[in-house]
Design a protein around this motif. Structure first.
Motif, mmCIF file in Angstrom:
data_model
loop_
_atom_site.group_PDB
_atom_site.id
_atom_site.type_symbol
_atom_site.label_atom_id
_atom_site.label_comp_id
_atom_site.label_asym_id
_atom_site.label_seq_id
_atom_site.Cartn_x
_atom_site.Cartn_y
_atom_site.Cartn_z
ATOM 1 N N PRO A 80 84.010 -9.209 -3.144
ATOM 2 C CA PRO A 80 83.352 -7.965 -3.592
ATOM 3 C C PRO A 80 84.334 -6.893 -4.058
ATOM 4 N N MET A 81 85.542 -6.870 -3.485
ATOM 5 C CA MET A 81 86.529 -5.886 -3.950
ATOM 6 C C MET A 81 86.908 -6.178 -5.402
ATOM 7 N N ALA A 82 87.150 -7.464 -5.687
ATOM 8 C CA ALA A 82 87.507 -7.857 -7.056
ATOM 9 C C ALA A 82 86.352 -7.556 -8.015
ATOM 10 N N GLU A 83 85.134 -7.792 -7.568
ATOM 11 C CA GLU A 83 83.971 -7.503 -8.430
ATOM 12 C C GLU A 83 83.902 -6.016 -8.778
ATOM 13 N N ASN A 84 84.248 -5.172 -7.816
ATOM 14 C CA ASN A 84 84.228 -3.732 -8.104
ATOM 15 C C ASN A 84 85.292 -3.331 -9.115
ATOM 16 N N LEU A 85 86.443 -4.025 -9.085
ATOM 17 C CA LEU A 85 87.474 -3.752 -10.104
ATOM 18 C C LEU A 85 86.967 -4.147 -11.485
ATOM 19 N N LEU A 86 86.292 -5.294 -11.554
ATOM 20 C CA LEU A 86 85.726 -5.730 -12.846
ATOM 21 C C LEU A 86 84.709 -4.706 -13.356
ATOM 22 N N LYS A 87 83.846 -4.260 -12.450
ATOM 23 C CA LYS A 87 82.818 -3.269 -12.842
ATOM 24 C C LYS A 87 83.455 -1.991 -13.358
ATOM 25 N N ALA A 88 84.640 -1.653 -12.825
ATOM 26 C CA ALA A 88 85.331 -0.428 -13.248
ATOM 27 C C ALA A 88 86.119 -0.631 -14.538
ATOM 28 N N GLY A 89 86.047 -1.844 -15.105
ATOM 29 C CA GLY A 89 86.657 -2.068 -16.415
ATOM 30 C C GLY A 89 88.055 -2.650 -16.385
ATOM 31 N N TYR A 90 88.545 -3.057 -15.212
ATOM 32 C CA TYR A 90 89.872 -3.682 -15.159
ATOM 33 C C TYR A 90 89.792 -5.136 -15.638
ATOM 34 N N THR A 91 90.863 -5.594 -16.287
ATOM 35 C CA THR A 91 90.978 -7.003 -16.659
ATOM 36 C C THR A 91 91.595 -7.734 -15.477
ATOM 37 N N LEU A 92 90.897 -8.781 -15.022
ATOM 38 C CA LEU A 92 91.289 -9.416 -13.766
ATOM 39 C C LEU A 92 91.562 -10.904 -13.928
ATOM 40 N N SER A 93 92.698 -11.370 -13.334
ATOM 41 C CA SER A 93 92.933 -12.801 -13.167
ATOM 42 C C SER A 93 92.875 -13.062 -11.678
ATOM 43 N N VAL A 94 92.209 -14.140 -11.289
ATOM 44 C CA VAL A 94 92.021 -14.354 -9.856
ATOM 45 C C VAL A 94 92.497 -15.732 -9.424
ATOM 46 N N TYR A 95 92.877 -15.801 -8.135
ATOM 47 C CA TYR A 95 93.255 -17.090 -7.563
ATOM 48 C C TYR A 95 92.802 -17.150 -6.113
ATOM 49 N N ASP A 96 92.254 -18.293 -5.729
ATOM 50 C CA ASP A 96 91.928 -18.579 -4.324
ATOM 51 C C ASP A 96 92.054 -20.085 -4.144
ATOM 52 N N LEU A 97 92.339 -20.516 -2.918
ATOM 53 C CA LEU A 97 92.417 -21.948 -2.643
ATOM 54 C C LEU A 97 91.043 -22.596 -2.799
ATOM 55 N N SER A 98 89.993 -21.805 -2.596
ATOM 56 C CA SER A 98 88.632 -22.344 -2.655
ATOM 57 C C SER A 98 88.020 -22.187 -4.050
ATOM 58 N N ALA A 99 87.581 -23.320 -4.616
ATOM 59 C CA ALA A 99 86.987 -23.291 -5.958
ATOM 60 C C ALA A 99 85.668 -22.517 -5.943
ATOM 61 N N GLU A 100 84.954 -22.632 -4.840
ATOM 62 C CA GLU A 100 83.673 -21.924 -4.711
ATOM 63 C C GLU A 100 83.899 -20.406 -4.835
ATOM 64 N N ALA A 101 84.975 -19.941 -4.197
ATOM 65 C CA ALA A 101 85.270 -18.499 -4.221
ATOM 66 C C ALA A 101 85.607 -18.033 -5.639
ATOM 67 N N THR A 102 86.365 -18.850 -6.386
ATOM 68 C CA THR A 102 86.764 -18.411 -7.725
ATOM 69 C C THR A 102 85.584 -18.464 -8.703
ATOM 70 N N GLN A 103 84.676 -19.426 -8.486
ATOM 71 C CA GLN A 103 83.503 -19.553 -9.374
ATOM 72 C C GLN A 103 82.711 -18.256 -9.465
ATOM 73 N N ARG A 104 82.517 -17.649 -8.288
ATOM 74 C CA ARG A 104 81.746 -16.397 -8.213
ATOM 75 C C ARG A 104 82.384 -15.322 -9.098
ATOM 76 N N LEU A 105 83.727 -15.256 -9.063
ATOM 77 C CA LEU A 105 84.422 -14.241 -9.854
ATOM 78 C C LEU A 105 84.442 -14.582 -11.326
ATOM 79 N N GLN A 106 84.474 -15.885 -11.609
ATOM 80 C CA GLN A 106 84.444 -16.300 -13.023
ATOM 81 C C GLN A 106 83.127 -15.832 -13.643
ATOM 82 N N GLN A 107 82.047 -16.037 -12.890
ATOM 83 C CA GLN A 107 80.736 -15.606 -13.383
ATOM 84 C C GLN A 107 80.688 -14.089 -13.598
ATOM 85 N N ALA A 108 81.471 -13.364 -12.786
ATOM 86 C CA ALA A 108 81.474 -11.896 -12.910
ATOM 87 C C ALA A 108 82.396 -11.418 -14.038
ATOM 88 N N GLY A 109 83.172 -12.349 -14.637
ATOM 89 C CA GLY A 109 83.987 -11.954 -15.794
ATOM 90 C C GLY A 109 85.484 -12.046 -15.603
#
Ligand code: NAD
Length: 318
Positions: A36-65
């Protein structure tokens, strides 16, 4: 109006913060808090690259942009700021330190913000390594739980230089309501363990009091409402009641799923106890809470920490 509030009100999702271009951000660790912290950065207009060991976790952020990377280094490619939200000190060390660690790959001037709760000494070790490489490091643990992470109302407790703090403040203000500069490297983590030791004591004490009332035939909601308007009032009664179905949208009303895992509270209490031992400070209440959580963690480590309620009434855990 505080500096943080000013930053928030000037912030527009399409406009650069403070008249400057928004930095690209790499976000590492997308669990209950990080996502949710990363999602709030996306909502605020930041360009985000993300990494997590869990593919499920990254999928959620991919969908958010967000752009999903396959390693911390790939996430940090072209980023001016790196934020991490990892479980414990060993994860922070493994991401940043050593030959394969991220620090060795970051350009000078990169700002690294670690929001994980870890030992102050561990944070200082990473900070020293970063400083030698010309990288700004801040320990910036948070308070406010998953609700605060989703709502963007976290409290950030920051340790590091004044200059690095000034760079980080507008970014942290998109994820939090209060941003405190506690002092130099490690100071954020020290303040955080003091807070969490108190939280562990309050949660166990609140569960104990509710259980006593219920065993006397009181309704847990009625008792909670009474204590909420009386001198036992505290954060757990306000927003995180441990008794099932007293409050909506809290882990206790959802089988103690999500939230802040018992094993993470146990980790924080151990950090507080270790620190108290190191500097020879007496913490008898903290020691008792640590003992209670240590026993509770054995079978309930992945449940939210409010499940300590089940220490008093096992039937509530089933
Ligand atoms: P979590 O276990 O839900 O999330 C941690 C994430 O880090 C997971 O998705 C995991 O896959 C990922 N991860 C682990 N090692 C990694 C690595 N080497 N590289 C990339 N990703 C890795 O934990 P959380 O509840 O989000 O807590 C994170 C931190 O925040 C902890 O230090 C915790 O003490 C602190 N914290 C949590 C809360 C809360 O309410 N949950 C509140 C305040 C502070």
């Amino acid at each position: 109006m505080s500096a943080t509030e000013t930053a928030k009100s000037n912030d527009d999702s399409r406009a650069p913060a403070n008249g400057k271009a928004k930095p690209n951000i790499a976000f590492i660790g997308l669990g209950n808090m990080g996502a949710p912290m990363a999602e709030n950065l996306l909502k605020a207009g930041y360009t985000l690259s993300v990494y997590d060991l869990s593919a499920e976790a990254t999928q959620r952020l991919q969908q958010a942009g967000a752009r999903v990377a396959d390693s911390p280094k790939a996430a940090a490619d072209n980023a001016q700021v790196v934020i991490s939200m990892l479980p414990a000190g060993k994860h922070v060390h493994s991401v940043y330190l050593g030959d394969k660690g991220l620090l060795s790959d970051l350009p000078k001037g990169t700002l690294v913000i670690d929001s994980s709760t870890i030992a102050a000494d561990d944070a200082r070790t990473v900070a020293d390594a970063a400083t030698k490489l010309g990288i700004d490091f801040l320990d910036a643990p948070v308070s406010g739980g998953t609700g605060g992470a989703i709502a963007g109302s976290l409290t950030f407790i920051v340790g590091g230089s004044t200059e690095a703090f000034a760079r980080a403040e507008p970014i942290l203000a998109t994820m939090g309501k209060n941003v405190f500069h506690a002092g130099d490297h490690g100071a954020g983590q020290v303040a955080k363990i003091c807070n969490n030791m108190l939280l562990g004591i309050l949660m166990a004490g609140t569960a104990e009091a509710i259980n006593l009332g219920v065993k006397n035939g009181l309704d847990p909601k009625v008792l909670s409402d009474i204590m909420l308007q009386s001198s036992g009032r505290n954060w757990t009664l306000e927003v995180y009641n441990p008794y099932p179905q007293v409050m909506e949208n809290v882990p206790s009303s959802n089988g103690y799923k999500g939230g802040f895992m018992t094993k993470l509270m146990q980790k924080d209490l151990n950090l507080a106890m270790k620190n108290a031992q190191d500097i020879e400070v007496d913490t008898p209440m903290g020691a008792k809470a640590t003992e209670l959580y240590e026993a509770h963690t054995v079978e309930n480590g992945d449940k939210d920490f409010s499940s300590i309620m089940g220490r008093y009434d096992r039937s509530l855990l089933s």
